[in-house]
Write an enzyme that holds these catalytic residues in place. Sequence first.
Site, mmCIF file in Angstrom:
data_model
loop_
_atom_site.group_PDB
_atom_site.id
_atom_site.type_symbol
_atom_site.label_atom_id
_atom_site.label_comp_id
_atom_site.label_asym_id
_atom_site.label_seq_id
_atom_site.Cartn_x
_atom_site.Cartn_y
_atom_site.Cartn_z
ATOM 1 N N ASN A 387 31.354 128.200 -13.450
ATOM 2 C CA ASN A 387 30.019 127.633 -13.631
ATOM 3 C C ASN A 387 29.029 128.198 -12.620
ATOM 4 O O ASN A 387 28.136 128.959 -12.973
ATOM 5 C CB ASN A 387 30.073 126.105 -13.527
ATOM 6 C CG ASN A 387 28.826 125.448 -14.094
ATOM 7 O OD1 ASN A 387 28.717 125.261 -15.295
ATOM 8 N ND2 ASN A 387 27.868 125.121 -13.235
ATOM 9 N N ASP A 388 29.199 127.852 -11.363
ATOM 10 C CA ASP A 388 28.230 128.263 -10.345
ATOM 11 C C ASP A 388 28.148 129.773 -10.187
ATOM 12 O O ASP A 388 27.080 130.308 -9.881
ATOM 13 C CB ASP A 388 28.593 127.626 -8.992
ATOM 14 C CG ASP A 388 28.611 126.107 -9.065
ATOM 15 O OD1 ASP A 388 27.738 125.543 -9.755
ATOM 16 O OD2 ASP A 388 29.495 125.485 -8.446
ATOM 17 N N VAL A 389 29.274 130.477 -10.386
ATOM 18 C CA VAL A 389 29.310 131.921 -10.128
ATOM 19 C C VAL A 389 28.612 132.728 -11.202
ATOM 20 O O VAL A 389 28.490 133.956 -11.076
ATOM 21 C CB VAL A 389 30.761 132.415 -9.964
ATOM 22 C CG1 VAL A 389 31.415 131.752 -8.771
ATOM 23 C CG2 VAL A 389 31.569 132.179 -11.224
ATOM 24 N N TYR A 427 31.002 122.860 -9.253
ATOM 25 C CA TYR A 427 31.407 122.277 -7.980
ATOM 26 C C TYR A 427 30.214 122.045 -7.054
ATOM 27 O O TYR A 427 30.225 121.143 -6.234
ATOM 28 C CB TYR A 427 32.416 123.207 -7.311
ATOM 29 C CG TYR A 427 33.524 122.483 -6.598
ATOM 30 C CD1 TYR A 427 33.821 121.154 -6.867
ATOM 31 C CD2 TYR A 427 34.307 123.137 -5.648
ATOM 32 C CE1 TYR A 427 34.843 120.500 -6.224
ATOM 33 C CE2 TYR A 427 35.342 122.493 -4.996
ATOM 34 C CZ TYR A 427 35.600 121.180 -5.290
ATOM 35 O OH TYR A 427 36.625 120.533 -4.641
ATOM 36 N N ALA A 428 29.164 122.856 -7.198
ATOM 37 C CA ALA A 428 27.984 122.691 -6.355
ATOM 38 C C ALA A 428 27.032 121.629 -6.891
ATOM 39 O O ALA A 428 26.026 121.311 -6.251
ATOM 40 C CB ALA A 428 27.241 124.025 -6.219
#
Length: 461
Positions: A387-389, A427-428
């Site tokens: 997700n964040d990456v 996660y962020a």
Amino acid sequence: MIALVNISYLIAMLSFILGLKFLSSPSKAKHGNILAGTGMVLAVIVTLISQFFGFSVSINLLLILLAIVTGTIVGKRMSDRVEMTAMPQLVSLFNAMGGGCAMLLGIMEARLGTPPSSASLILLWSGLIIGAASFSGSVIAYRKLAGKQKDKRTRMIMYVSRILLVSFLVIPGLYLTNLLPLGLVSVTLILSSLALVYGILFVLPIGGADMPVVISLLNSLTGIATALAGILYNNTIMIAGGIFVGAAGILLTLLMCNAMNRSIFAVIGGKFNGSGVSSGDEEEIEIKATSIGETATKLAFAQKVAIVPGYGLAVAQAQHLCSQLQAILEEKDTEVHYIIHPVAGRMPGHMNVLLAEADVHYDKLKEMDLVNDEMNEYDVTIVIGANDVVNPAAEQDENSPIYGMPIIKAYNSREVVVIKRGMSKGYAGVENRLFGYDNCQLLFSDAKVALSGLINELKVL
């Protein structure tokens, strides 16, 4: 005997160096582990021979051998039974053991009597404090990775942490100047207790997205504690091993911080870039859902496919299905690559190990920096559990907590399919802007179910 010990230690140190060198290459990493492990076994055996050579079997030798056998059996069973999703927790737990050993060594040394000099005392306390903080900090990291502990960021934690750091300088200083009316053992126990508390407070505020950095940093601290203990005991192999672990851990920590565009101080302080509220979170994003059949059709006609693995792939234990999907696509003359972000997963190299377990050849793994400028060449990019990456907010929204973090530019490929179970954030805790792009569709499914469906569809196309 002294010559034998020194030569054996030299061989062990060379094995550590070569082992670390091999670990930098996926094709040689397994051999590097075996080589370094063999060197450690040699060092332990030679140390035992040198300490007990010429003496009859003693209770100490029996206890040491019993501890080694017990630790080997327990460690082997834990390693065999652990799932890949829990590997970061296991690493944290093992690292805690190393820090705890350094703490106990300091306490035992203090109980044996006063070291001959102030320098020895400083070495003893330094190793003890670092080891104790690494022990308790690794335990908290383990609990966070296992989902048993939430982040806690309060001013009280920050103030108490700073007071503890000052106490680590003040208390030894008062003792060495004879201004503290306490014995060596009492002072050592006080410092170890305070260090245990500091380790807890050190990790508590750090966010989940920074856990890979924290694991690496705690590993390096354990290595430093080991090196300090080696100096105290004048043991060459402890010094060398500790330096190797400490240096490698610090370098890896800094590399990951660079990969996240974060300073080490921001990570330790539990602070994010930006103001903390992303403007992207307030925008309405139009989600375009897709199906397994539609996605399979896209893959069947694609010439070049990129797969971006994330923690969701590990949770679903779908790495073997991912390998099967790759094999089917390659039978159709489709070129398939896995694009790996440096901090994907929950620890450094998590995705690499996960895919290696599924016999994905290391040549298929591409680092983010090497392919980002070529993402427009991929017909389809499949994002599995990441997700964040891949979140464009890291490049576009200065108010985003992840702003400035290098990402995989999946949005540049012709079509993007994101496999997710639901609309939960990464996660962020940041909404993913990629979901609103015209070339992006979401396949709502568990990774294992989705990949199984894609494999079955592609077999009949």
